[in-house]
Scaffold this motif. Structure first.
Motif, PDB file in Angstrom:
ATOM      1  N   LEU A 461     -20.077 -41.587 -49.180  1.00 25.71           N
ATOM      2  CA  LEU A 461     -21.279 -42.492 -50.033  1.00 25.71           C
ATOM      3  C   LEU A 461     -22.590 -42.383 -49.096  1.00 25.71           C
ATOM      4  CD1 LEU A 461     -18.953 -45.437 -50.879  1.00 25.71           C
ATOM      5  CD2 LEU A 461     -20.171 -43.784 -52.416  1.00 25.71           C
ATOM      6  N   THR A 462     -22.400 -42.316 -47.818  1.00 20.44           N
ATOM      7  CA  THR A 462     -23.687 -41.938 -47.012  1.00 20.44           C
ATOM      8  C   THR A 462     -24.855 -41.261 -47.421  1.00 20.44           C
ATOM      9  OG1 THR A 462     -22.807 -42.802 -44.738  1.00 20.44           O
ATOM     10  CG2 THR A 462     -24.583 -41.381 -44.373  1.00 20.44           C
ATOM     11  N   PHE A 463     -24.315 -40.079 -48.350  1.00 21.57           N
ATOM     12  CA  PHE A 463     -25.173 -39.095 -48.673  1.00 21.57           C
ATOM     13  C   PHE A 463     -26.063 -39.703 -49.795  1.00 21.57           C
ATOM     14  CE2 PHE A 463     -21.976 -36.553 -46.804  1.00 21.57           C
ATOM     15  CZ  PHE A 463     -22.891 -35.822 -46.021  1.00 21.57           C
ATOM     16  N   LEU A 464     -25.783 -40.880 -50.361  1.00 22.31           N
ATOM     17  CA  LEU A 464     -26.424 -41.695 -51.222  1.00 22.31           C
ATOM     18  C   LEU A 464     -28.002 -41.750 -50.527  1.00 22.31           C
ATOM     19  CD1 LEU A 464     -24.263 -44.070 -52.918  1.00 22.31           C
ATOM     20  CD2 LEU A 464     -25.320 -42.243 -54.166  1.00 22.31           C
ATOM     21  N   ALA A 465     -27.986 -41.789 -49.398  1.00 19.86           N
ATOM     22  CA  ALA A 465     -29.342 -41.990 -48.524  1.00 19.86           C
ATOM     23  C   ALA A 465     -30.413 -40.760 -48.889  1.00 19.86           C
ATOM     24  CB  ALA A 465     -28.977 -41.943 -46.985  1.00 19.86           C
ATOM     25  N   LEU A 466     -29.965 -39.748 -49.443  1.00 14.34           N
ATOM     26  CA  LEU A 466     -30.772 -38.700 -49.749  1.00 14.34           C
ATOM     27  C   LEU A 466     -31.825 -38.866 -50.953  1.00 14.34           C
ATOM     28  CD1 LEU A 466     -28.351 -35.557 -48.976  1.00 14.34           C
ATOM     29  CD2 LEU A 466     -30.193 -36.482 -47.622  1.00 14.34           C
ATOM     30  N   PRO A 467     -31.166 -39.274 -52.126  1.00 10.15           N
ATOM     31  CA  PRO A 467     -31.995 -39.552 -53.185  1.00 10.15           C
ATOM     32  C   PRO A 467     -32.724 -41.034 -52.809  1.00 10.15           C
ATOM     33  CG  PRO A 467     -29.529 -40.067 -53.740  1.00 10.15           C
ATOM     34  CD  PRO A 467     -29.676 -39.298 -52.374  1.00 10.15           C
ATOM     35  N   LEU A 468     -32.132 -41.832 -51.941  1.00 13.34           N
ATOM     36  CA  LEU A 468     -32.755 -43.013 -51.857  1.00 13.34           C
ATOM     37  C   LEU A 468     -34.055 -42.996 -51.202  1.00 13.34           C
ATOM     38  CD1 LEU A 468     -29.968 -45.662 -51.345  1.00 13.34           C
ATOM     39  CD2 LEU A 468     -31.558 -45.360 -53.076  1.00 13.34           C
ATOM     40  N   PHE A 469     -34.019 -42.090 -49.877  1.00 12.25           N
ATOM     41  CA  PHE A 469     -34.970 -42.009 -48.896  1.00 12.25           C
ATOM     42  C   PHE A 469     -35.816 -40.611 -49.028  1.00 12.25           C
ATOM     43  CE2 PHE A 469     -31.683 -44.825 -46.702  1.00 12.25           C
ATOM     44  CZ  PHE A 469     -32.669 -45.803 -46.943  1.00 12.25           C
ATOM     45  N   PHE A 470     -35.620 -39.844 -50.058  1.00 18.27           N
ATOM     46  CA  PHE A 470     -36.198 -38.448 -49.844  1.00 18.27           C
ATOM     47  C   PHE A 470     -37.533 -38.512 -50.392  1.00 18.27           C
ATOM     48  CE2 PHE A 470     -37.181 -34.393 -52.139  1.00 18.27           C
ATOM     49  CZ  PHE A 470     -36.959 -33.720 -50.975  1.00 18.27           C
ATOM     50  N   ARG A 471     -37.901 -39.524 -51.441  1.00 21.32           N
ATOM     51  CA  ARG A 471     -39.184 -39.664 -51.733  1.00 21.32           C
ATOM     52  C   ARG A 471     -40.307 -40.429 -51.000  1.00 21.32           C
ATOM     53  NH1 ARG A 471     -42.596 -39.661 -56.115  1.00 21.32           N
ATOM     54  NH2 ARG A 471     -40.599 -39.152 -57.645  1.00 21.32           N
ATOM     55  N   LYS A 472     -39.519 -41.327 -50.123  1.00 16.56           N
ATOM     56  CA  LYS A 472     -40.434 -42.154 -49.101  1.00 16.56           C
ATOM     57  C   LYS A 472     -40.690 -41.272 -47.869  1.00 16.56           C
ATOM     58  CE  LYS A 472     -39.840 -46.213 -46.175  1.00 16.56           C
ATOM     59  NZ  LYS A 472     -41.064 -46.949 -46.560  1.00 16.56           N
ATOM     60  N   TYR A 473     -39.623 -40.562 -47.433  1.00 16.30           N
ATOM     61  CA  TYR A 473     -39.827 -39.771 -46.155  1.00 16.30           C
ATOM     62  C   TYR A 473     -40.362 -38.405 -46.139  1.00 16.30           C
ATOM     63  CZ  TYR A 473     -38.039 -44.090 -44.027  1.00 16.30           C
ATOM     64  OH  TYR A 473     -37.674 -45.399 -43.551  1.00 16.30           O
ATOM     65  N   ILE A 474     -39.855 -37.698 -47.367  1.00 20.29           N
ATOM     66  CA  ILE A 474     -40.190 -36.214 -47.310  1.00 20.29           C
ATOM     67  C   ILE A 474     -41.328 -36.271 -48.171  1.00 20.29           C
ATOM     68  CG2 ILE A 474     -39.504 -33.888 -48.008  1.00 20.29           C
ATOM     69  CD1 ILE A 474     -37.918 -35.469 -45.520  1.00 20.29           C
ATOM     70  N   ILE A 475     -41.413 -36.565 -49.316  1.00 14.57           N
ATOM     71  CA  ILE A 475     -42.473 -36.409 -50.342  1.00 14.57           C
ATOM     72  C   ILE A 475     -43.733 -37.065 -50.193  1.00 14.57           C
ATOM     73  CG2 ILE A 475     -43.149 -36.356 -52.763  1.00 14.57           C
ATOM     74  CD1 ILE A 475     -40.381 -35.990 -53.656  1.00 14.57           C
TER      75      ILE A 475
END
Length: 560
Positions: A461-475
């Motif tokens: 379930l930790t991998f839910l961090a990818l869609p949660l934080f992708f926009r904030k930290y990557i995009i």
């Protein structure tokens, strides 16, 4: 139970009035509400006296036929006793039109269901044929009646009870074509009324379903609290009604916390005692030499043969490694509950209490998470939409099964579920709110990291961090800012701290920081040689995610 159901109807009625009051309905509509509730009651009573008692009407004209004279062989103290060795009764000369079989049961020495096989010969079948297996239960009186549908008159019959070696059934007698009693069940009526009310409450015609969440937050909070209390009550009742797993002895001397009768269900307490003694293994250096001498101690059949030869008893479902027994389940539940309780009281922690507490916490966590998402992202949802989603989510996560069987195996699962939902909630809350964001990020990651010490598989379930934080930290490239780096450190540091602790615990037990010990379990198969197989993965996904339950027309109506 009936009193509880009556309380449920009263509370439900008060809840309905509360909803209509909040929806600004006048007295006429309150009359309408009363008429709706009365119609539910009339409908429920109608079902009760007709559909639910169809066996009473269909067997009303039967003339009972006693078969007790065929049971003389089994007679003991004016009762008829069936055992593992003597479990089949033959009735060679019947020659009658048979509608049902009634087992007048005096006692069954087990709570489990007993499969019963009826074989017949009749006008349409000279050779005996087997009817579908049925189940009888000591405490379910209706299961003591079996309806049969032969081809014309029955000429002969046999009945086989599928008993284990220690099972004993004591009968007062067996009869055919018994008149079924009229069974007027208030409990069943109340269930129907509550189901009808629940369906209406969440239907499109209800005012409840027209109340927007954003405009009725106070009402939503009151209703959500009500359903949390109801679910918590259900979980508590289901957990404590099973004395097999309770671990609490109440007598004239007071309350005493006691070990369970099943050895492998006390492993967390055994581990707590071992850790207090400075050990990580749960044996007292008393592992049988015969187990140590086996070429493959994880071979189930080989262990069984050796045990029969030597008379030695081996522990079940523990991790066996280099001459010692270990607990391969996560250590976090032990650190949170079993170890402190053992230190304070010198008694074993009752697992059922832990299951209840974490079931309630999980329910609260789901409420908090769904409410946050509804308020921030789905503002057009109604109060009914969110509450229905909340109830469905809680029920569909397997909590009913976990609390109904509150054992050693359930506690790491339910703690992992609870930490997961609170971890995701704190992450999402931090993304929507600047206030105490860093603290929320840290708490969320700590909860998610602790999942590895409960049920490591749930760490996915930790991998839910990818869609949660992708926009904030990557995009949005916040990862390149000082603030973003600080937040990222707070997100990752709990994982590092928990990982170091778990890796050390694994290393001192199994010599590897990455070995949790599950491969060394003494169970139904040799896990050390089973390995991963992609051919089984697809079947596993289907079974756990998509296979619907199989309903049957016979008691207990669900197949395993």
């Amino acid at each position: 139970m009936i009193i509880l159901m009556l309380m449920g109807v009263v509370i439900f009625s008060l809840l309905a009035f509360f909803i209509y009051k909040k929806a600004n309905k006048d007295f006429k509509d309150n009359k309408k509400l009363i008429s709706i509730l009365l119609s539910f009651l009339v409908f429920a009573v109608g079902l009760e006296v007709t559909v639910f008692n169809v066996n009473f009407y269909s067997n009303a004209k039967n003339e009972e036929i006693s078969l007790n004279h065929y049971l003389d062989y089994f007679e003991l103290n004016n009762k008829y006793v069936l055992t593992y060795e003597n479990n089949t009764v033959f009735f060679p000369e019947i020659d009658d039109d048979i509608k049902n079989i009634h087992f007048d049961i005096a006692d069954i020495n087990t709570e489990k269901n007993i499969p019963v096989t009826v074989k017949l010969s009749d006008d349409g079948n000279l050779v005996t044929y087997e009817t579908p297996k049925r189940n009888i239960s000591r405490d379910v009186k209706k299961s003591h009646y079996i309806n049969i549908h032969p081809y014309g008159n029955v000429s002969g019959m046999s009945i086989t009870f599928d008993l284990d070696e220690k099972d004993i059934i004591t009968l007062n007698g067996i009869s055919l074509n018994t008149k079924r009693p009229f069974n007027f069940s208030i409990f069943r009526i109340l269930i129907v009324v509550l189901v009808c009310g629940f369906v209406y409450l969440f239907s499109g015609k209800s005012e409840f379903n027209k109340m927007k969440l954003t405009a009725n937050k106070e009402t939503y909070s009151v209703l959500a609290t009500f359903f949390i209390c109801v679910l918590s009550g259900i979980f508590t009742i289901l957990a404590v009604i099973n004395p097999l797993f309770l671990g609490i002895d109440i007598d004239t001397n007071g309350v005493e916390f006691v070990p369970l009768n099943m050895q492998n269900h006390n492993m967390y307490d055994e581990l707590a005692c071992a850790i207090l003694d400075g050990k990580t293994y749960i044996d007292n250096n008393d592992v049988p030499d015969s187990l140590k001498e086996l070429s493959n101690p994880y071979d189930t059949a080989l262990r069984a043969i050796k045990s029969e030869q030597t008379g030695d008893k081996y522990r079940w479902d523990v991790a066996y490694f280099e001459g010692h027994y270990y607990v391969y389940f996560g250590i976090v539940p032990l650190l949170l509950m079993y170890l402190p309780f053992r230190l304070i009281t010198s008694s074993p922690f009752p697992t059922a209490i832990g299951i209840i507490v974490f079931a309630i916490l999980f329910t609260i966590g789901v409420y908090k998470l769904l409410t946050l998402l509804a308020e921030k992202k789905f503002k057009n949802l109604t109060v009914a939409n969110v509450l229905l989603l909340f109830i469905t989510t809680v029920i569909s996560c397997g909590l009913i099964f976990l609390v109904k069987r509150p054992d050693f195996y359930s506690i790491p699962i339910i703690t992992g579920m609870t930490f997961s939902v609170f971890g995701i909630y704190n992450w999402v809350y931090a993304l929507f709110n600047e206030n105490k964001r860093n603290l929320r990020f840290f708490i969320g990651s700590l909860c998610m990291a602790l999942v590895a010490g409960c049920r490591p598989q749930m760490l996915l379930l930790t991998f839910l961090a990818l869609p949660l934080f992708f926009r904030k930290y990557i995009i949005n490239k916040e990862i390149k800012t000082k603030k973003g780096i600080t937040e990222l450190i707070l997100l990752l540091s709990p994982y590092v701290v928990v990982a170091v602790g778990l890796m050390y615990y694994n290393f001192i037990r199994f010599g590897s920081p990455f070995d949790f010990g599950s491969n060394y379990q003494l169970t139904t198969n040799d896990v050390t040689n089973r390995g991963m197989n992609m051919g089984r993965t697809g079947l596993g996904f289907f079974t756990y995610l998509f296979q619907p339950p199989v309903f049957t027309a016979e008691f207990p109506f669900l197949e395993k």
